[in-house]
Design a protein around this motif. Structure first.
Motif, PDB file in Angstrom:
ATOM      1  N   PRO A 193       0.835  -1.210   0.000  1.00 48.73           N
ATOM      2  CA  PRO A 193       0.000   0.000   0.000  1.00 48.73           C
ATOM      3  C   PRO A 193       0.869   1.260   0.000  1.00 48.73           C
ATOM      4  N   CYS A 194       0.554   2.191  -0.902  1.00 49.32           N
ATOM      5  CA  CYS A 194       1.377   3.381  -1.097  1.00 49.32           C
ATOM      6  C   CYS A 194       0.461   4.567  -1.404  1.00 49.32           C
ATOM      7  N   ASP A 195       0.693   5.705  -0.745  1.00 49.69           N
ATOM      8  CA  ASP A 195      -0.168   6.871  -0.959  1.00 49.69           C
ATOM      9  C   ASP A 195       0.298   7.753  -2.112  1.00 49.69           C
ATOM     10  N   GLN A 196       1.332   7.318  -2.846  1.00 49.66           N
ATOM     11  CA  GLN A 196       1.837   8.114  -3.970  1.00 49.66           C
ATOM     12  C   GLN A 196       1.488   7.493  -5.322  1.00 49.66           C
ATOM     13  N   PHE A 197       0.577   6.525  -5.332  1.00 53.97           N
ATOM     14  CA  PHE A 197       0.154   5.892  -6.578  1.00 53.97           C
ATOM     15  C   PHE A 197      -0.592   6.910  -7.440  1.00 53.97           C
ATOM     16  N   PRO A 198      -0.393   6.890  -8.764  1.00 61.52           N
ATOM     17  CA  PRO A 198      -1.171   7.777  -9.642  1.00 61.52           C
ATOM     18  C   PRO A 198      -2.666   7.487  -9.518  1.00 61.52           C
TER      19      PRO A 198
END
Length: 356
Positions: free
Chosen positions: A263-268
């Protein structure tokens, strides 16, 4: 007819959305659907109270100290403010304290009849206050009775069926849990679709691999190959370049982009909106685990074996053992002294060893 359409859409919505939701969040998602489908209204402060809990100290003396603890009474006070109908429980407890004592002290209160007549929301909120340890089991029974067991147990997931709905310009995103590796599932799907391994490029992002990944993507879009970008959370900026490539390039109909990421909050955002999101973790429960693993087995794999009957029994026993081993992880050090993931790769290797 309209109700059948609504029920079918609700099941389809849950099945599609839950494929990209982690197991720990699926019950909450099913519960929100249950609230909307059965109550059909905005719950407002009642929903917030149910999800967040209530205060622990009462504002007034406890009139039924032999039935409710002070903490339970404090919770009931909050319920009386937002759900006035719950005061019926107080009046009933005064006249029938034994029924409420049985609910509070019972081993499995979710299997008992509720002491008095109350609405679904009121029952859930009261159980939240009196028996928070059995709230999940109580909510699951309510959801199953109203919507169906697939909202509790889940539906068997098929990567092949999910792949059939994808397009070349939409990425297939695996959201990983610790120790998970869906690469074997990708190659298994390629084998089912009769794709050769050489038509799949696998690259691990990070450590300056962005240029190699860019070159592989540009080549694959023209040649119709699959590209698997592993550990995309280590190079979130490259994902924006990949997203622009999917939007602007002329793509072969056979091209697919697979992405594995924590999980990553910088995904496009556009990639998330257009892509297919899948979680990669063991399902909750032995039965759900067996169902998923059995659905991934090719029948020819069994029937072509020279000792098909014995092989089926041994393989099923191995799958049961694998499911139990994974389920024991939920209990921390009580399950296993040394943490280990017991991934699908372990099951595959064990099966190959058993077959040999």
């Amino acid at each position: 007819r309209a109700q059948d359409i609504a029920d079918g859409f609700t099941k389809l919505l849950f099945a599609k959305a839950s494929a990209g939701i982690f197991e720990k969040d699926k019950l909450l998602f099913a519960l929100l659907i249950y609230f909307r489908a059965t109550l059909g209204e905005d719950l407002g402060p009642a929903r917030a109270l149910f999800l967040a809990g209530s205060k622990t100290l009462p504002d007034s003396p406890n009139p039924l100290s032999k039935v409710f603890s002070d903490k339970q009474w404090a919770g009931l006070e909050d319920l009386f403010k937002v759900l006035p109908n719950t005061e019926t429980a107080l009046n009933h407890a005064k006249s029938q304290p034994g029924l409420w004592t049985a609910l509070i002290a019972g081993i499995a209160p979710e299997t008992q009849n509720f002491p008095c007549e109350l609405g679904e929301l009121e029952q859930l909120c009261i159980m939240r206050v009196l028996r928070p340890d059995r709230l999940i089991a109580f909510a699951q029974r309510k959801i199953e009775a109203a919507l169906g067991k697939e909202f509790v147990e889940g539906t068997p997931f098929s990567l092949e069926a999910a792949f059939a709905e994808t397009r070349p310009n939409s990425a297939i995103i695996f959201l990983l849990s610790p120790g998970a590796d869906p690469l074997s599932d990708v190659f298994r799907l390629a084998n089912v679709l009769a794709r050769q391994a050489k038509t799949i490029d696998v690259l691990a992002l990070g450590q300056g691999q962005e240029e190699a990944a860019q070159s592989a993507l540009e080549s694959a879009t023209q040649k119709g190959k699959w590209v698997v970008l592993q550990n995309a959370h280590l190079a979130p900026k490259f994902l924006h370049r990949a997203d622009r490539l999917l939007e602007e390039a002329t793509l072969s109909a056979d091209f697919r982009l697979w992405i594995t990421s924590m999980p990553c909050d910088q995904f496009p955002v556009t990639m998330l909106q257009s892509g297919l999101k899948l979680t990669c973790e063991p399902p909750a429960g032995v039965r759900a685990n067996l169902t998923r693993n059995l659905s991934a087995v090719n029948a020819k794999h069994f029937e072509s074996h020279p000792k098909a009957t014995e092989w089926k029994r041994l393989y099923f026993g191995l799958m049961v053992f694998h499911a139990v081993a994974q389920e024991r992880r939920r209990f921390g050090s009580l399950g296993w002294n040394v943490p280990y993931e017991f991934s699908v790769t372990d099951l595959t290797i064990s099966a190959a060893q058993l077959n040999s």
